[in-house]
Design a protein around this motif. Structure first.
Motif, PDB file in Angstrom:
ATOM      1  N   GLY A 108       5.611 -14.490  14.183  1.00  0.00           N
ATOM      2  CA  GLY A 108       5.462 -14.106  13.299  1.00  0.00           C
ATOM      3  C   GLY A 108       4.651 -13.596  12.507  1.00  0.00           C
ATOM      4  N   ARG A 109       4.072 -14.741  11.973  1.00  0.00           N
ATOM      5  CA  ARG A 109       2.889 -15.128  11.146  1.00  0.00           C
ATOM      6  C   ARG A 109       2.401 -16.945  11.204  1.00  0.00           C
ATOM      7  N   VAL A 110       1.182 -16.816  11.201  1.00  0.00           N
ATOM      8  CA  VAL A 110       0.057 -17.256  10.713  1.00  0.00           C
ATOM      9  C   VAL A 110      -0.441 -17.860   9.814  1.00  0.00           C
ATOM     10  N   ILE A 111      -0.135 -18.714   9.224  1.00  0.00           N
ATOM     11  CA  ILE A 111      -0.555 -19.206   7.294  1.00  0.00           C
ATOM     12  C   ILE A 111      -1.512 -20.206   7.936  1.00  0.00           C
ATOM     13  N   VAL A 112      -2.891 -20.225   6.785  1.00  0.00           N
ATOM     14  CA  VAL A 112      -3.758 -21.377   6.733  1.00  0.00           C
ATOM     15  C   VAL A 112      -4.134 -21.696   5.701  1.00  0.00           C
ATOM     16  N   VAL A 113      -3.477 -23.214   5.529  1.00  0.00           N
ATOM     17  CA  VAL A 113      -3.582 -23.794   3.733  1.00  0.00           C
ATOM     18  C   VAL A 113      -4.716 -24.652   4.079  1.00  0.00           C
ATOM     19  N   GLY A 114      -5.498 -24.213   3.003  1.00  0.00           N
ATOM     20  CA  GLY A 114      -7.008 -24.910   2.099  1.00  0.00           C
ATOM     21  C   GLY A 114      -7.811 -24.041   2.717  1.00  0.00           C
ATOM     22  N   GLY A 115      -7.750 -23.327   3.489  1.00  0.00           N
ATOM     23  CA  GLY A 115      -8.529 -22.439   4.369  1.00  0.00           C
ATOM     24  C   GLY A 115      -9.868 -21.478   3.369  1.00  0.00           C
ATOM     25  N   LEU A 162       5.170 -22.275   2.364  1.00  0.00           N
ATOM     26  CA  LEU A 162       6.220 -22.012   3.171  1.00  0.00           C
ATOM     27  C   LEU A 162       7.188 -20.751   2.424  1.00  0.00           C
ATOM     28  N   GLU A 163       6.664 -20.407   0.809  1.00  0.00           N
ATOM     29  CA  GLU A 163       7.280 -19.412   0.024  1.00  0.00           C
ATOM     30  C   GLU A 163       6.402 -17.891   1.137  1.00  0.00           C
ATOM     31  N   ILE A 164       5.170 -17.963   1.671  1.00  0.00           N
ATOM     32  CA  ILE A 164       4.867 -16.530   1.968  1.00  0.00           C
ATOM     33  C   ILE A 164       5.798 -16.244   3.743  1.00  0.00           C
ATOM     34  N   ALA A 165       6.014 -18.009   4.190  1.00  0.00           N
ATOM     35  CA  ALA A 165       6.158 -17.483   5.685  1.00  0.00           C
ATOM     36  C   ALA A 165       7.869 -17.063   4.993  1.00  0.00           C
ATOM     37  N   SER A 166       8.962 -17.330   3.833  1.00  0.00           N
ATOM     38  CA  SER A 166      10.008 -16.940   3.792  1.00  0.00           C
ATOM     39  C   SER A 166       9.875 -15.619   3.753  1.00  0.00           C
ATOM     40  N   ASP A 167       9.423 -14.516   3.719  1.00  0.00           N
ATOM     41  CA  ASP A 167       8.841 -13.167   3.981  1.00  0.00           C
ATOM     42  C   ASP A 167       9.669 -12.744   5.569  1.00  0.00           C
ATOM     43  N   VAL A 168       9.017 -14.516   6.597  1.00  0.00           N
ATOM     44  CA  VAL A 168       9.478 -13.820   7.973  1.00  0.00           C
ATOM     45  C   VAL A 168      10.574 -14.589   8.240  1.00  0.00           C
ATOM     46  N   VAL A 169      10.763 -15.464   7.959  1.00  0.00           N
ATOM     47  CA  VAL A 169      12.048 -16.794   8.129  1.00  0.00           C
ATOM     48  C   VAL A 169      13.252 -16.699   7.369  1.00  0.00           C
ATOM     49  N   GLY A 170      13.272 -16.195   6.485  1.00  0.00           N
ATOM     50  CA  GLY A 170      13.930 -16.799   4.935  1.00  0.00           C
ATOM     51  C   GLY A 170      13.999 -17.764   4.150  1.00  0.00           C
ATOM     52  N   ARG A 171      14.821 -17.984   3.706  1.00  0.00           N
ATOM     53  CA  ARG A 171      14.805 -18.297   2.295  1.00  0.00           C
ATOM     54  C   ARG A 171      14.920 -20.510   2.921  1.00  0.00           C
ATOM     55  N   SER A 172      15.794 -20.500   3.701  1.00  0.00           N
ATOM     56  CA  SER A 172      16.133 -21.681   4.221  1.00  0.00           C
ATOM     57  C   SER A 172      16.270 -22.118   5.808  1.00  0.00           C
ATOM     58  N   PRO A 173      14.977 -22.275   5.967  1.00  0.00           N
ATOM     59  CA  PRO A 173      14.722 -22.043   7.470  1.00  0.00           C
ATOM     60  C   PRO A 173      13.910 -23.675   7.909  1.00  0.00           C
ATOM     61  N   SER A 174      13.793 -23.990   8.799  1.00  0.00           N
ATOM     62  CA  SER A 174      14.065 -25.248   9.363  1.00  0.00           C
ATOM     63  C   SER A 174      12.367 -25.195   9.601  1.00  0.00           C
ATOM     64  N   LEU A 175      12.109 -26.891   9.203  1.00  0.00           N
ATOM     65  CA  LEU A 175      10.540 -26.912   9.770  1.00  0.00           C
ATOM     66  C   LEU A 175      10.947 -28.179  10.610  1.00  0.00           C
ATOM     67  N   THR A 176       8.809 -28.498  11.721  1.00  0.00           N
ATOM     68  CA  THR A 176       8.971 -29.347  12.344  1.00  0.00           C
ATOM     69  C   THR A 176       7.101 -29.678  12.125  1.00  0.00           C
ATOM     70  N   HIS A 177       7.075 -30.992  12.033  1.00  0.00           N
ATOM     71  CA  HIS A 177       5.863 -31.450  12.254  1.00  0.00           C
ATOM     72  C   HIS A 177       5.341 -31.919  12.716  1.00  0.00           C
ATOM     73  N   VAL A 178       4.039 -31.431  13.613  1.00  0.00           N
ATOM     74  CA  VAL A 178       3.665 -31.892  15.098  1.00  0.00           C
ATOM     75  C   VAL A 178       2.924 -32.862  14.181  1.00  0.00           C
ATOM     76  N   HIS A 179       2.658 -34.342  14.687  1.00  0.00           N
ATOM     77  CA  HIS A 179       1.769 -35.371  13.006  1.00  0.00           C
ATOM     78  C   HIS A 179       0.419 -35.917  14.562  1.00  0.00           C
ATOM     79  N   THR A 180      -0.481 -35.613  13.822  1.00  0.00           N
ATOM     80  CA  THR A 180      -1.184 -36.424  14.983  1.00  0.00           C
ATOM     81  C   THR A 180      -2.452 -37.177  13.745  1.00  0.00           C
ATOM     82  N   PRO A 181      -3.137 -38.007  14.504  1.00  0.00           N
ATOM     83  CA  PRO A 181      -3.589 -38.442  16.088  1.00  0.00           C
ATOM     84  C   PRO A 181      -2.189 -39.126  16.262  1.00  0.00           C
ATOM     85  N   PRO A 182      -1.934 -39.892  17.669  1.00  0.00           N
ATOM     86  CA  PRO A 182      -2.179 -39.802  18.124  1.00  0.00           C
ATOM     87  C   PRO A 182      -1.953 -38.382  18.971  1.00  0.00           C
TER      88      PRO A 182
END
Length: 529
Positions: free
Chosen positions: A475-482, A502-522
Motif C-alpha cells: 500500500g505504501r513504501v516509506i524511506v527514513v533518512g533518504g 509510523l505516523e505516515i503509515a497510519s494512513d494506510v494501516v491504521g493506528r494500531s498496526p502490527s510491525l515486524t523488523h528483519v534484522h540483518t546481518p546475517p
C-alpha cells in the motif's frame, strides 16, 4: 558448539534498541512494544578442509554425471565459467571459493592432458570486472596463467560473433548464449549461492545470455508473478530459466555444475556486534558500536563508502556439490535454507528493514536510488517462502540515506533513467512499453558496456522491474533518512525518523498496526506460515 537457530523476538519494555543499517552507517531504533524482530540463524561451522571437500564433490557428482576426471580428455575444448563480482557480499577474504574450485578443476584438466581451456566471467548484462577484482576472485596463479594469453574472458552479451541462438522454448523464449561455452565439449560452471535464487539453470541461462534471451524473464509480467524469487515453485523467473536450461541441455550442451554455499559470517571481528542480538551485546560490543557510529557520523560519505567497500568478509565454505544441474541445485537449496531459514507465524501490517551500503550491483561503487529500491523491494522484500512477511496492502519502511548520486562510469544509463524515465512514470509496465527498447539498443550505452566498466543500458530497467512484485503488493513504501527529492522521484514517501514513518503509515494501516523488523546481518529467509 552447535550454532543457534533463528529467532522471532516479541518486543517488550525490556528489549533494548534494535540495530538498523543506514547505508554506510547504522543506528539504534526503539521499536514499539508488541513488534516482532526476526533474527537469522547463527553462522554454520565451516568445512574443516575445503580443498578436500571440493575434490570429493568433483569425484562424486550428483545426478547422471560421471566424475569430472572421466569427462576430461586430451584434445577437448573445456570452458570454465564463474560468477562475477556481484557475489558474495561483501567480497570474501582470500582465497575466494571460486579460486579454490577452479584450481582443482584445472589440476584435473592438466592431469587429463586438456590444453584448450578458456575461463569466462558470466556477466550477463553486468559491468566488466577490473583486473583487481578478477585477481581477487581467481587468485594470481590462475589469472597470470590465463589473462596474458587472452584465455580469461568476460561474457559480452553484445558480441554477435560469440553468441549462438539455440532455439526457443515451448513458451517462445529465445535461448541465445555464449558461443564458446555452448560449443565446448564440456562447460564447467562455478557458482556461489548466496541466496536460494542463485544457481541452478539460472547460472548459464542468465549469466551467459544475451539481451535477446534475458528480456523474456527480466520484465514486469514475470517479476510480478515471481512470489518470491527465493521460492522456486512460486517464481516465474525460476520457471523461465528452467525452461531455457532444459532446452540448453536438450541441444547437447554438456554442463558440469559446481555450486557452493557459504556461511553467514559476514563481517570481521571488529564489527562483530553487527551480527549479535542486541540484548547479548557485552561491554566491548556497546563500546565498539558507540565509537564506530560516532566516527562514521564525522566521516564524509565518500570516505565512509571507501572504508566499507574495503571490507573482506570471513565467509567460509560450508557445502560444495557438483554434477547435473538440477540434482546439484536441489542439494544446494536445502543447504541454503539450513543456514538462513527462520519460521515466522503470520504476516504483518508494517515491515521495517535497514538497508546496508552494498548490493549485488554496486560492489566498489555507489548505491544509487534505483539500487536502494531494488535492494529493499526486489531482494529484502523477497527473502521469504510461502507468503510475504507483510500483508497485501501493507507498508514497508526502509532506512537508507538514498543519495541522489550515481557512479558515472558504472551506471551511466541509470542517470538518464532516473532523470528522464522516472520523472515521467514509475509504472513498470508503462516504462517497459515506452522506454526499454531505446535504452537497450542505444549505441553509446552498448559501447560503454562492451569497452568500459558500465552496466548495460537496459540494466536500470531490470532493477526497477525487480520491485514490481513488491509495488503490486504494498500500500505504501516509506524511506527514513533518504534524500526527499530522490525518494519522491521513485514514488515513495520520505520520512525524517521512524516515528515520522509510523505516523505516515497510519494512513494506510491504521493506528494500531502490527510491525515486524528483519534484522540483518546475517541474511535470513523467512518461512512464513
Amino acid at each position: 558448539m552447535t550454532p543457534r537457530p533463528g529467532l522471532v523476538l516479541e518486543v517488550d519494555r525490556s528489549t533494548p534498541p534494535t540495530l538498523f543499517w543506514h547505508g554506510e552507517r547504522f543506528v539504534l531504533e526503539r521499536l514499539p512494544e508488541g513488534s516482532r524482530i526476526v533474527y537469522a540463524p547463527e553462522p554454520l561451522a565451516p568445512l574443516e578442509d575445503p580443498v578436500a571437500a571440493i575434490r570429493r564433490a568433483l569425484l562424486h557428482p550428483h545426478g547422471d554425471r560421471e566424475p569430472l576426471p572421466a569427462l576430461l580428455r586430451a584434445g577437448m575444448r573445456l570452458t570454465i565459467c564463474f560468477d562475477d563480482v556481484s557475489l558474495p557480499l561483501p567480497p570474501m577474504q582470500s582465497p575466494d571459493v571460486r579460486q579454490l574450485v577452479i584450481e582443482q578443476v584445472l589440476d584435473m584438466a592438466a592431469e587429463a592432458g586438456v590444453d584448450d581451456v578458456v575461463l569466462v566471467a558470466a556477466l550477463a548484462l553486468h559491468r566488466r570486472m577490473t583486473e583487481a577484482e578478477l585477481r581477487h576472485a581467481l587468485g594470481d596463479r590462475v589469472y597470470d596463467a590465463f589473462a596474458p594469453h587472452g584465455l580469461l574472458t568476460q561474457h559480452d552479451a553484445e558480441d554477435p560473433t560469440n553468441l549462438i541462438h539455440l532455439g526457443s522454448t515451448e513458451k517462445g523464449e529465445d535461448v541465445e548464449i555464449n558461443k564458446r561455452a555452448a560449443t565446448s565439449d564440456l562447460l564447467v560452471y562455478v557458482n556461489i549461492n548466496l541466496v536460494a535464487m542463485d544457481g541452478g539453470h539460472k547460472s548459464v541461462a542468465t549469466g551467459l545470455a544475451s539481451y535477446r534471451s534475458l528480456r523474456h524473464h527480466h520484465n514486469p509480467k514475470t517479476m510480478v508473478h515471481s512470489r518470491s524469487f527465493m521460492d522456486a515453485p512460486s517464481s516465474e523467473l525460476h520457471s523461465s530459466n528452467w525452461r531455457m536450461g532444459r532446452l540448453i541441455a536438450d541441444c547437447g550442451v554438456r554442463i558440469f555444475q559446481i555450486e557452493t554455499t557459504l556461511n553467514t559470517d559476514t563481517f570481521p571481528s571488529q564489527f562483530g556486534f553487527l551480527q549479535r542480538r542486541e540484548w547479548e551485546w557485552g561491554l566491548r560490543d556497546r563500546a565498539t558500536y558507540v565509537a564506530t557510529a560516532a566516527a562514521l557520523d564525522r566521516t564524509p560519505p565518500r570516505v565512509a563508502r571507501q572504508i566499507f567497500h574495503s571490507i573482506r568478509a570471513p565467509h567460509a565454505l560450508v557445502s560444495v556439490q557438483a554434477g547435473e544441474v538440477e540434482a546439484v541445485h536441489a542439494v544446494t537449496t536445502a543447504n541454503i535454507w539450513k543456514q538462513q531459514g527462520v519460521e515466522v507465524e503470520g504476516q504483518t501490517d508494517i515491515l521495517t528493514m535497514g538497508l546496508p551500503y552494498i548490493c549485488p550491483y554496486n560492489v566498489n561503487s555507489i548505491m544509487n536510488p534505483i539500487l536502494v529500491a531494488c535492494l529493499g523491494l526486489g531482494y529484502f522484500f523477497n527473502l521469504y517462502r510461502g507468503r510475504p512477511l507483510v500483508r497485501k496492502g501493507g507498508v514497508v519502511i526502509l532506512r537508507h540515506p538514498t543519495p541522489w548520486e550515481f557512479h558515472p562510469g558504472h551506471h551511466p544509463s541509470y542517470i538518464d533513467f532516473f532523470e528522464e524515465v522516472l520523472s515521467d512514470t514509475t509504472d513498470p509496465v508503462e516504462i517497459s512499453k515506452t522506454y526499454e527498447e531505446s535504452f537497450a539498443t542505444d549505441p553509446w550505452y552498448v559501447h560503454l558496456y562492451r569497452t568500459g566498466n558500465a552496466y548495460h543500458g537496459v540494466h536500470p530497467f531490470y532493477m526497477w522491474y525487480w520491485c514490481a512484485h513488491a509495488l503490486d503488493h504494498l500500500g505504501r513504501v516509506i524511506v527514513v533518512g533518504g534524500d526527499p527529492a530522490a525518494v519522491r522521484r521513485m514514488g515513495f514517501s520520505p520520512a525524517t525518523s521512524l516515528d515520522d514513518a509510523l505516523e505516515i503509515a497510519s494512513d494506510v494501516v491504521g493506528r494500531s498496526p502490527s510491525l515486524t523488523h528483519v534484522h540483518t546481518p546475517p541474511l535470513l529467509m523467512a518461512d512464513v506460515r
